[in-house]
Design a protein around this motif. Structure first.
Motif, PDB file in Angstrom:
ATOM      1  N   ASN A  50       9.931   4.089   1.569  1.00  0.00           N
ATOM      2  CA  ASN A  50      10.208   2.953   0.689  1.00  0.00           C
ATOM      3  C   ASN A  50       9.240   1.829   1.024  1.00  0.00           C
ATOM      4  O   ASN A  50       9.178   1.377   2.163  1.00  0.00           O
ATOM      5  CB  ASN A  50      11.663   2.497   0.877  1.00  0.00           C
ATOM      6  CG  ASN A  50      12.085   1.510  -0.184  1.00  0.00           C
ATOM      7  OD1 ASN A  50      11.387   1.332  -1.183  1.00  0.00           O
ATOM      8  ND2 ASN A  50      13.213   0.877   0.025  1.00  0.00           N
ATOM      9  N   LEU A  56       3.143  -4.300  -3.616  1.00  0.00           N
ATOM     10  CA  LEU A  56       3.250  -2.934  -4.130  1.00  0.00           C
ATOM     11  C   LEU A  56       4.497  -2.771  -4.990  1.00  0.00           C
ATOM     12  O   LEU A  56       4.443  -2.170  -6.063  1.00  0.00           O
ATOM     13  CB  LEU A  56       3.252  -1.924  -2.983  1.00  0.00           C
ATOM     14  CG  LEU A  56       3.380  -0.462  -3.399  1.00  0.00           C
ATOM     15  CD1 LEU A  56       2.228  -0.058  -4.309  1.00  0.00           C
ATOM     16  CD2 LEU A  56       3.441   0.428  -2.175  1.00  0.00           C
ATOM     17  N   ARG A  57       5.616  -3.309  -4.537  1.00  0.00           N
ATOM     18  CA  ARG A  57       6.851  -3.230  -5.339  1.00  0.00           C
ATOM     19  C   ARG A  57       6.670  -3.935  -6.677  1.00  0.00           C
ATOM     20  O   ARG A  57       7.159  -3.466  -7.705  1.00  0.00           O
ATOM     21  CB  ARG A  57       8.027  -3.809  -4.568  1.00  0.00           C
ATOM     22  CG  ARG A  57       8.556  -2.882  -3.493  1.00  0.00           C
ATOM     23  CD  ARG A  57       9.872  -3.359  -2.986  1.00  0.00           C
ATOM     24  NE  ARG A  57       9.745  -4.747  -2.544  1.00  0.00           N
ATOM     25  CZ  ARG A  57      10.153  -5.208  -1.378  1.00  0.00           C
ATOM     26  NH1 ARG A  57      10.739  -4.426  -0.533  1.00  0.00           N
ATOM     27  NH2 ARG A  57       9.998  -6.480  -1.060  1.00  0.00           N
ATOM     28  N   GLU A  58       5.989  -5.065  -6.669  1.00  0.00           N
ATOM     29  CA  GLU A  58       5.748  -5.795  -7.919  1.00  0.00           C
ATOM     30  C   GLU A  58       4.848  -4.993  -8.844  1.00  0.00           C
ATOM     31  O   GLU A  58       5.069  -4.927 -10.054  1.00  0.00           O
ATOM     32  CB  GLU A  58       5.128  -7.162  -7.626  1.00  0.00           C
ATOM     33  CG  GLU A  58       4.799  -7.978  -8.849  1.00  0.00           C
ATOM     34  CD  GLU A  58       6.001  -8.341  -9.702  1.00  0.00           C
ATOM     35  OE1 GLU A  58       5.798  -8.731 -10.864  1.00  0.00           O
ATOM     36  OE2 GLU A  58       7.139  -8.228  -9.246  1.00  0.00           O
ATOM     37  N   VAL A  59       3.829  -4.351  -8.299  1.00  0.00           N
ATOM     38  CA  VAL A  59       2.934  -3.514  -9.102  1.00  0.00           C
ATOM     39  C   VAL A  59       3.720  -2.354  -9.715  1.00  0.00           C
ATOM     40  O   VAL A  59       3.556  -2.034 -10.898  1.00  0.00           O
ATOM     41  CB  VAL A  59       1.748  -3.003  -8.260  1.00  0.00           C
ATOM     42  CG1 VAL A  59       0.981  -1.911  -8.983  1.00  0.00           C
ATOM     43  CG2 VAL A  59       0.822  -4.158  -7.912  1.00  0.00           C
ATOM     44  N   GLU A  60       4.579  -1.733  -8.925  1.00  0.00           N
ATOM     45  CA  GLU A  60       5.400  -0.633  -9.445  1.00  0.00           C
ATOM     46  C   GLU A  60       6.344  -1.121 -10.532  1.00  0.00           C
ATOM     47  O   GLU A  60       6.548  -0.457 -11.550  1.00  0.00           O
ATOM     48  CB  GLU A  60       6.185   0.023  -8.302  1.00  0.00           C
ATOM     49  CG  GLU A  60       5.302   0.811  -7.365  1.00  0.00           C
ATOM     50  CD  GLU A  60       6.041   1.289  -6.140  1.00  0.00           C
ATOM     51  OE1 GLU A  60       7.155   0.789  -5.849  1.00  0.00           O
ATOM     52  OE2 GLU A  60       5.500   2.176  -5.445  1.00  0.00           O
ATOM     53  N   ARG A  61       6.964  -2.304 -10.337  1.00  0.00           N
ATOM     54  CA  ARG A  61       7.859  -2.869 -11.348  1.00  0.00           C
ATOM     55  C   ARG A  61       7.110  -3.150 -12.645  1.00  0.00           C
ATOM     56  O   ARG A  61       7.576  -2.834 -13.730  1.00  0.00           O
ATOM     57  CB  ARG A  61       8.497  -4.159 -10.831  1.00  0.00           C
ATOM     58  CG  ARG A  61       9.536  -4.753 -11.788  1.00  0.00           C
ATOM     59  CD  ARG A  61       9.902  -6.177 -11.407  1.00  0.00           C
ATOM     60  NE  ARG A  61       8.819  -7.104 -11.609  1.00  0.00           N
ATOM     61  CZ  ARG A  61       8.495  -7.642 -12.790  1.00  0.00           C
ATOM     62  NH1 ARG A  61       9.150  -7.303 -13.873  1.00  0.00           N
ATOM     63  NH2 ARG A  61       7.497  -8.494 -12.891  1.00  0.00           N
ATOM     64  N   ARG A  62       5.914  -3.716 -12.513  1.00  0.00           N
ATOM     65  CA  ARG A  62       5.113  -4.027 -13.691  1.00  0.00           C
ATOM     66  C   ARG A  62       4.662  -2.760 -14.404  1.00  0.00           C
ATOM     67  O   ARG A  62       4.606  -2.716 -15.631  1.00  0.00           O
ATOM     68  CB  ARG A  62       3.906  -4.872 -13.303  1.00  0.00           C
ATOM     69  CG  ARG A  62       4.324  -6.269 -12.843  1.00  0.00           C
ATOM     70  CD  ARG A  62       3.158  -7.126 -12.422  1.00  0.00           C
ATOM     71  NE  ARG A  62       2.312  -7.356 -13.564  1.00  0.00           N
ATOM     72  CZ  ARG A  62       0.998  -7.116 -13.571  1.00  0.00           C
ATOM     73  NH1 ARG A  62       0.398  -6.652 -12.516  1.00  0.00           N
ATOM     74  NH2 ARG A  62       0.283  -7.361 -14.647  1.00  0.00           N
ATOM     75  N   ASP A  63       4.361  -1.706 -13.634  1.00  0.00           N
ATOM     76  CA  ASP A  63       3.978  -0.432 -14.228  1.00  0.00           C
ATOM     77  C   ASP A  63       5.127   0.131 -15.060  1.00  0.00           C
ATOM     78  O   ASP A  63       4.908   0.613 -16.172  1.00  0.00           O
ATOM     79  CB  ASP A  63       3.579   0.556 -13.138  1.00  0.00           C
ATOM     80  CG  ASP A  63       3.025   1.842 -13.714  1.00  0.00           C
ATOM     81  OD1 ASP A  63       2.181   1.763 -14.632  1.00  0.00           O
ATOM     82  OD2 ASP A  63       3.433   2.920 -13.242  1.00  0.00           O
ATOM     83  N   GLU A  64       6.337   0.049 -14.560  1.00  0.00           N
ATOM     84  CA  GLU A  64       7.513   0.496 -15.317  1.00  0.00           C
ATOM     85  C   GLU A  64       7.693  -0.351 -16.585  1.00  0.00           C
ATOM     86  O   GLU A  64       8.068   0.163 -17.634  1.00  0.00           O
ATOM     87  CB  GLU A  64       8.784   0.419 -14.462  1.00  0.00           C
ATOM     88  CG  GLU A  64       8.855   1.467 -13.385  1.00  0.00           C
ATOM     89  CD  GLU A  64       8.864   2.887 -13.943  1.00  0.00           C
ATOM     90  OE1 GLU A  64       9.593   3.137 -14.914  1.00  0.00           O
ATOM     91  OE2 GLU A  64       8.142   3.740 -13.392  1.00  0.00           O
ATOM     92  N   LYS A  67       5.279   0.811 -19.196  1.00  0.00           N
ATOM     93  CA  LYS A  67       5.752   2.061 -19.790  1.00  0.00           C
ATOM     94  C   LYS A  67       6.808   1.778 -20.846  1.00  0.00           C
ATOM     95  O   LYS A  67       6.823   2.404 -21.909  1.00  0.00           O
ATOM     96  CB  LYS A  67       6.314   2.995 -18.715  1.00  0.00           C
ATOM     97  CG  LYS A  67       5.254   3.596 -17.832  1.00  0.00           C
ATOM     98  CD  LYS A  67       5.872   4.453 -16.741  1.00  0.00           C
ATOM     99  CE  LYS A  67       4.815   4.949 -15.774  1.00  0.00           C
ATOM    100  NZ  LYS A  67       5.392   5.646 -14.630  1.00  0.00           N
TER     101      LYS A  67
END
Length: 131
Positions: A50, A56-64, A67
């Motif tokens: 995790n 990184l968490r923000e980048v992943e959230r923004r990627d979602e 989508k």
């Protein structure tokens, strides 16, 4: 697509359109405020599992989020591609009011027809869009 899927897309069209507009604006604001991480720390290995890195968490959230925007845009484009299949003047009028998010009662009052008649016209619009 079947009748119920198109009916759901017609119901959701207006809010999905507004959501895409708002989400794109907010994502563009974030792009302006985010900076990349450079230097020695950027090259260091990251722990697996995790992610504890907030960037990184923000980048992943923004990627979602991107989508989700893409999914909404596909639904909007699908309805827009099927609009030209509706030719009857009353059906076109009902379709545009539905796309604006108006209820069948409101459309019926506006057009001087009962909401059940508007329901039949909407069903005819959906049949035309399926064909």
């Amino acid at each position: 697509m079947n009748k119920w899927q198109i009916e759901d897309l017609l119901k959701d069209y207006q809010w999905k359109l507004q959501s895409v507009k708002i989400m794109r604006e907010s994502m563009n604001e974030i792009n302006v405020n985010m900076t990349a991480q450079y230097g020695l720390q950027a090259a260091m290995p990251k722990a697996s599992g995790n992610p504890s890195d907030p960037i990184l968490r923000e980048v992943e959230r923004r990627d979602e989020r991107w989508k989700k925007i893409h999914d909404y845009e596909k639904d909007i484009q699908l309805i827009q591609s099927k609009i030209q299949k509706v030719n009857n003047e009353r059906e076109v009028e009902v379709l545009y009011w539905l796309l604006d998010g108006k209820s069948m009662r409101w459309i019926g009052l506006h057009m001087g027809l009962s909401h059940t008649h508007i329901q039949r016209i909407k069903d005819a619009v959906i049949e035309n869009m399926i064909a």
